[in-house]
Design a protein around this motif. Structure first.
Motif, PDB file in Angstrom:
ATOM      1  N   MET A   1     -52.545  54.211 -10.434  1.00 48.97           N
ATOM      2  CA  MET A   1     -53.202  53.598  -9.288  1.00 48.97           C
ATOM      3  C   MET A   1     -54.052  54.590  -8.504  1.00 48.97           C
ATOM      4  O   MET A   1     -54.534  54.269  -7.412  1.00 48.97           O
ATOM      5  N   LEU A   2     -54.285  55.766  -9.054  1.00 47.65           N
ATOM      6  CA  LEU A   2     -54.993  56.816  -8.322  1.00 47.65           C
ATOM      7  C   LEU A   2     -56.417  56.401  -7.967  1.00 47.65           C
ATOM      8  O   LEU A   2     -56.907  56.680  -6.866  1.00 47.65           O
ATOM      9  N   HIS A   3     -57.099  55.725  -8.887  1.00 47.26           N
ATOM     10  CA  HIS A   3     -58.486  55.332  -8.617  1.00 47.26           C
ATOM     11  C   HIS A   3     -58.577  54.327  -7.466  1.00 47.26           C
ATOM     12  O   HIS A   3     -59.622  54.223  -6.811  1.00 47.26           O
ATOM     13  N   GLU A   4     -57.475  53.595  -7.182  1.00 48.84           N
ATOM     14  CA  GLU A   4     -57.500  52.636  -6.086  1.00 48.84           C
ATOM     15  C   GLU A   4     -57.413  53.331  -4.732  1.00 48.84           C
ATOM     16  O   GLU A   4     -57.811  52.757  -3.719  1.00 48.84           O
ATOM     17  N   VAL A   5     -56.903  54.540  -4.708  1.00 52.02           N
ATOM     18  CA  VAL A   5     -56.944  55.339  -3.477  1.00 52.02           C
ATOM     19  C   VAL A   5     -58.365  55.836  -3.247  1.00 52.02           C
ATOM     20  O   VAL A   5     -58.891  55.777  -2.131  1.00 52.02           O
ATOM     21  N   ALA A   6     -59.012  56.312  -4.305  1.00 53.54           N
ATOM     22  CA  ALA A   6     -60.391  56.800  -4.186  1.00 53.54           C
ATOM     23  C   ALA A   6     -61.339  55.697  -3.746  1.00 53.54           C
ATOM     24  O   ALA A   6     -62.295  55.942  -3.003  1.00 53.54           O
ATOM     25  N   SER A   7     -61.080  54.453  -4.184  1.00 47.29           N
ATOM     26  CA  SER A   7     -61.972  53.342  -3.843  1.00 47.29           C
ATOM     27  C   SER A   7     -61.525  52.591  -2.594  1.00 47.29           C
ATOM     28  O   SER A   7     -62.056  51.528  -2.283  1.00 47.29           O
ATOM     29  N   SER A   8     -60.535  53.133  -1.878  1.00 45.52           N
ATOM     30  CA  SER A   8     -60.064  52.584  -0.610  1.00 45.52           C
ATOM     31  C   SER A   8     -59.386  51.227  -0.762  1.00 45.52           C
ATOM     32  O   SER A   8     -59.302  50.463   0.197  1.00 45.52           O
ATOM     33  N   ASP A   9     -58.870  50.907  -1.957  1.00 44.74           N
ATOM     34  CA  ASP A   9     -58.101  49.677  -2.146  1.00 44.74           C
ATOM     35  C   ASP A   9     -56.667  49.847  -1.658  1.00 44.74           C
ATOM     36  O   ASP A   9     -56.035  48.877  -1.236  1.00 44.74           O
ATOM     37  N   LEU A  10     -56.146  51.078  -1.749  1.00 47.62           N
ATOM     38  CA  LEU A  10     -54.773  51.358  -1.369  1.00 47.62           C
ATOM     39  C   LEU A  10     -54.710  52.521  -0.396  1.00 47.62           C
ATOM     40  O   LEU A  10     -55.521  53.463  -0.485  1.00 47.62           O
ATOM     41  N   ASP A  11     -53.768  52.474   0.510  1.00 46.31           N
ATOM     42  CA  ASP A  11     -53.496  53.616   1.378  1.00 46.31           C
ATOM     43  C   ASP A  11     -52.954  54.768   0.541  1.00 46.31           C
ATOM     44  O   ASP A  11     -52.190  54.561  -0.397  1.00 46.31           O
ATOM     45  N   MET A  12     -53.341  55.970   0.907  1.00 49.63           N
ATOM     46  CA  MET A  12     -53.034  57.121   0.061  1.00 49.63           C
ATOM     47  C   MET A  12     -51.543  57.407  -0.070  1.00 49.63           C
ATOM     48  O   MET A  12     -51.102  57.981  -1.063  1.00 49.63           O
ATOM     49  N   THR A  13     -50.737  56.987   0.893  1.00 49.38           N
ATOM     50  CA  THR A  13     -49.304  57.286   0.818  1.00 49.38           C
ATOM     51  C   THR A  13     -48.522  56.244   0.015  1.00 49.38           C
ATOM     52  O   THR A  13     -47.344  56.454  -0.280  1.00 49.38           O
ATOM     53  N   ASN A  14     -49.164  55.144  -0.343  1.00 47.03           N
ATOM     54  CA  ASN A  14     -48.421  54.051  -0.967  1.00 47.03           C
ATOM     55  C   ASN A  14     -48.204  54.230  -2.465  1.00 47.03           C
ATOM     56  O   ASN A  14     -47.431  53.479  -3.060  1.00 47.03           O
ATOM     57  N   ILE A  15     -48.882  55.195  -3.079  1.00 50.34           N
ATOM     58  CA  ILE A  15     -48.663  55.422  -4.510  1.00 50.34           C
ATOM     59  C   ILE A  15     -47.882  56.710  -4.751  1.00 50.34           C
ATOM     60  O   ILE A  15     -47.812  57.194  -5.877  1.00 50.34           O
ATOM     61  N   VAL A  16     -47.302  57.264  -3.683  1.00 40.86           N
ATOM     62  CA  VAL A  16     -46.455  58.446  -3.840  1.00 40.86           C
ATOM     63  C   VAL A  16     -45.057  58.125  -3.331  1.00 40.86           C
ATOM     64  O   VAL A  16     -44.886  57.399  -2.351  1.00 40.86           O
ATOM     65  N   ASN A  17     -44.064  58.647  -4.023  1.00 42.18           N
ATOM     66  CA  ASN A  17     -42.673  58.469  -3.632  1.00 42.18           C
ATOM     67  C   ASN A  17     -42.035  59.826  -3.368  1.00 42.18           C
ATOM     68  O   ASN A  17     -42.099  60.710  -4.240  1.00 42.18           O
ATOM     69  N   PRO A  18     -41.435  60.030  -2.205  1.00 43.41           N
ATOM     70  CA  PRO A  18     -40.725  61.291  -1.961  1.00 43.41           C
ATOM     71  C   PRO A  18     -39.603  61.457  -2.984  1.00 43.41           C
ATOM     72  O   PRO A  18     -38.774  60.562  -3.150  1.00 43.41           O
ATOM     73  N   ILE A  19     -39.584  62.576  -3.662  1.00 44.38           N
ATOM     74  CA  ILE A  19     -38.578  62.782  -4.708  1.00 44.38           C
ATOM     75  C   ILE A  19     -37.177  62.750  -4.125  1.00 44.38           C
ATOM     76  O   ILE A  19     -36.239  62.248  -4.757  1.00 44.38           O
ATOM     77  N   ARG A  20     -37.011  63.227  -2.917  1.00 45.06           N
ATOM     78  CA  ARG A  20     -35.673  63.241  -2.312  1.00 45.06           C
ATOM     79  C   ARG A  20     -35.162  61.830  -2.025  1.00 45.06           C
ATOM     80  O   ARG A  20     -33.958  61.622  -1.887  1.00 45.06           O
ATOM     81  N   LYS A  21     -36.063  60.854  -1.897  1.00 46.45           N
ATOM     82  CA  LYS A  21     -35.623  59.473  -1.731  1.00 46.45           C
ATOM     83  C   LYS A  21     -35.296  58.816  -3.069  1.00 46.45           C
ATOM     84  O   LYS A  21     -34.597  57.811  -3.110  1.00 46.45           O
ATOM     85  N   LEU A  22     -35.843  59.381  -4.148  1.00 49.76           N
ATOM     86  CA  LEU A  22     -35.573  58.840  -5.475  1.00 49.76           C
ATOM     87  C   LEU A  22     -34.250  59.343  -6.037  1.00 49.76           C
ATOM     88  O   LEU A  22     -33.590  58.654  -6.811  1.00 49.76           O
ATOM     89  N   LEU A  23     -33.878  60.577  -5.642  1.00 52.37           N
ATOM     90  CA  LEU A  23     -32.722  61.232  -6.254  1.00 52.37           C
ATOM     91  C   LEU A  23     -31.604  61.433  -5.238  1.00 52.37           C
ATOM     92  O   LEU A  23     -31.847  61.899  -4.116  1.00 52.37           O
ATOM     93  N   ARG A  24     -30.390  61.125  -5.656  1.00 47.07           N
ATOM     94  CA  ARG A  24     -29.221  61.331  -4.813  1.00 47.07           C
ATOM     95  C   ARG A  24     -28.237  62.315  -5.445  1.00 47.07           C
ATOM     96  O   ARG A  24     -27.626  63.124  -4.755  1.00 47.07           O
ATOM     97  N   ARG A  25     -28.097  62.245  -6.733  1.00 41.06           N
ATOM     98  CA  ARG A  25     -27.131  63.100  -7.431  1.00 41.06           C
ATOM     99  C   ARG A  25     -27.800  64.305  -8.080  1.00 41.06           C
ATOM    100  O   ARG A  25     -27.158  65.336  -8.266  1.00 41.06           O
ATOM    101  N   VAL A  26     -29.052  64.171  -8.447  1.00 37.34           N
ATOM    102  CA  VAL A  26     -29.812  65.285  -9.014  1.00 37.34           C
ATOM    103  C   VAL A  26     -30.374  66.121  -7.876  1.00 37.34           C
ATOM    104  O   VAL A  26     -30.969  65.594  -6.935  1.00 37.34           O
ATOM    105  N   GLU A  27     -30.181  67.421  -7.948  1.00 41.52           N
ATOM    106  CA  GLU A  27     -30.691  68.307  -6.902  1.00 41.52           C
ATOM    107  C   GLU A  27     -32.172  68.562  -7.125  1.00 41.52           C
ATOM    108  O   GLU A  27     -32.644  68.674  -8.268  1.00 41.52           O
TER     109      GLU A  27
END
Length: 459
Positions: A65-91
């Motif tokens: 979805m990277l090209h949709e950020v460049a073309s202003s279709d998506l907010d830039m933070t909406n296609i990134v996920n904080p890794i610490r929110k994805l992982l609970r048991r993996v450091e």
């Protein structure tokens, strides 16, 4: 949670719980993150070993979805996920990989502004280091070309387009309009076609807000070395995409390559010289250069692995994604470095590490491409799924549905859907992001497009 303490500089050690095995994953792209997510499931029922993911960014970038950020279709933070929110048991270790010592079974990593160093020992190492842009040594490209691999790249391109529209709108800049309003994209694969389609939509939708500019002043050029764009989808869909983009004002040069880039010109292999100050390079990648430092067999810079994803001669070392050459018994060649393959490779790698701990047999990686899709702008797309071709709004709808289903976390899915709904009602945002400190002295601004903490998604 894993109990571990890192201490010391390069001569320091990573202390892990005595008697526990340690798995280290390098890279935060599709291969690395989805391997960590598979270990999340395993660690929920099997807690006899520890897992650490190392990446230079603290987020996972959903690149389709990277090209949709460049073309202003998506907010830039909406296609990134904080890794610490994805992982609970993996450091998670937020830092850079400085070196890999396979003989000593340890990784040298650094972090912070001072590049403080640590040593991570491992029992099993999973390499998902991804790829980097390859300019093939062409004159001027490394210094002047834009790329489309990171979140920062997408924001930089968006800023560049808006800046050129703003400057060209002044009557005193009439003589500069030709280079300012000419945009060239090199590479007719998925990244190049989706990028120029998004750019074309963005620029033409923005034009009515610039009273001194007219549609005929815009020139968008796609340069492709092959006979048809989107060759992965076959000739029929490639020609359909060519026809659609051409009808919307995109100029397409096939059988042509970019050979040089200067301050004001893009030089092509057929002798044409395009007056432009913007070239987006999507025509080449190469495996992470860190792999060249390893005493392993490679081909084209990618690590040779067996069908279980293990690096021959180095027990406990595994590789996947863009940095691995994985044999495909169905074709006699190797698996392509695509996201859908990396997702499945991640599951195989994690399960094989667990099998090694349990003393059982490793699983061979077996997967056949399900399909491929591309968005080509204005709610149209092209897709080949399970051998069937789709085009137009049906393919575009499939593109959105399939990639939305792959986007991690319900929060991000909801935000993306809301952005898509608002995009139907409202025009694209024309805000140009200048990242300058409020207390900075007059005249001192951050380089165009730079955002603190915005960069590559992988090591």
């Amino acid at each position: 949670m894993i109990t571990r303490m890192l201490e010391g500089d390069y001569d320091g050690a990573c202390r892990i719980t005595p008697g526990r095995k340690h798995v280290v994953i390098l890279g935060g792209g599709f291969g690395g993150v989805y391997t960590a997510l598979e270990f999340e499931k395993i660690l929920a029922r099997e807690s006899s070993f520890d897992v650490t993911l190392v990446n230079r960014e603290n987020f996972f970038l959903f690149t389709p979805m990277l090209h949709e950020v460049a073309s202003s279709d998506l907010d830039m933070t909406n296609i990134v996920n904080p890794i610490r929110k994805l992982l609970r048991r993996v450091e998670f270790f937020h830092g850079e990989v400085a070196s890999i010592d396979l003989e000593q079974r340890q990784i040298r990593v650094t972090h912070g502004q001072t590049h403080h160093g640590h040593t991570l020992p491992y029992d099993h190492l999973i390499l998902g280091l991804g790829s980097v842009t390859n300019f093939y040594g062409l004159p001027g490209l490394a210094e002047r070309a834009l790329t489309m691999k990171t979140l920062g790249d997408a924001i930089h391109l968006r800023n560049r387009m808006i800046a050129h529209l703003e400057e060209a709108n002044f009557e005193c800049a009439a003589s500069l309009r030709k280079p300012l309003l000419t945009f060239v994209v090199a590479g007719g694969g998925f990244a190049g076609v989706e990028t120029i389609a998004g750019m074309n939509d963005f620029l033409r939708e923005a034009l009515p807000f610039y009273p001194h500019l007219r549609p005929e002043m815009l020139r968008l050029v796609l340069v492709h070395s092959g006979p048809v764009i989107l060759p992965e989808l076959g000739e029929a869909l490639g020609r359909y995409a060519h026809k659609q983009l051409s009808a919307r004002g995109v100029e397409i040069h096939t059988h042509t390559k970019v050979v040089e880039l200067s301050d004001r010109e893009v030089c092509l292999s057929d002798g044409a010289r395009i007056t432009s100050t913007t070239l987006v390079w999507t025509a080449g990648t190469s495996p992470n250069p860190l792999l060249a430092t390893l005493p392993c067999q490679t081909k084209g810079g990618r690590l040779l692995v067996n069908d279980c994803l293990e690096v021959p001669g180095w027990p406990g070392v595994w590789a996947l994604g863009d940095c691995a050459l994985i044999p495909d018994p169905l074709t006699g060649g190797s698996h392509p470095p695509t996201g859908q393959h990396a997702l499945r490779e991640a599951k195989t790698a994690a399960r094989n590490v667990l099998a090694s701990f349990q003393g059982s047999k490793a699983y061979p990686f077996r997967f056949k491409t399900l399909g491929q899709l591309a968005a080509i702008g204005r709610r149209t797309g092209v897709a080949r799924i399970l051998g069937f071709n789709f085009s137009g709004v049906v393919a575009w709808s499939l593109w959105r549905f399939i990639y939305l289903s792959k986007l991690p976390r319900i929060e991000k899915k909801v935000r993306v859907v809301l952005d898509w709904m608002l995009d139907i009602v409202f025009s694209k945002d024309l805000v140009q992001f200048h990242i300058a400190r409020g207390q900075a002295p007059p005249g001192i601004v951050a380089p165009e497009g730079e955002l603190a903490g915005v960069g590559a998604s992988e090591q």
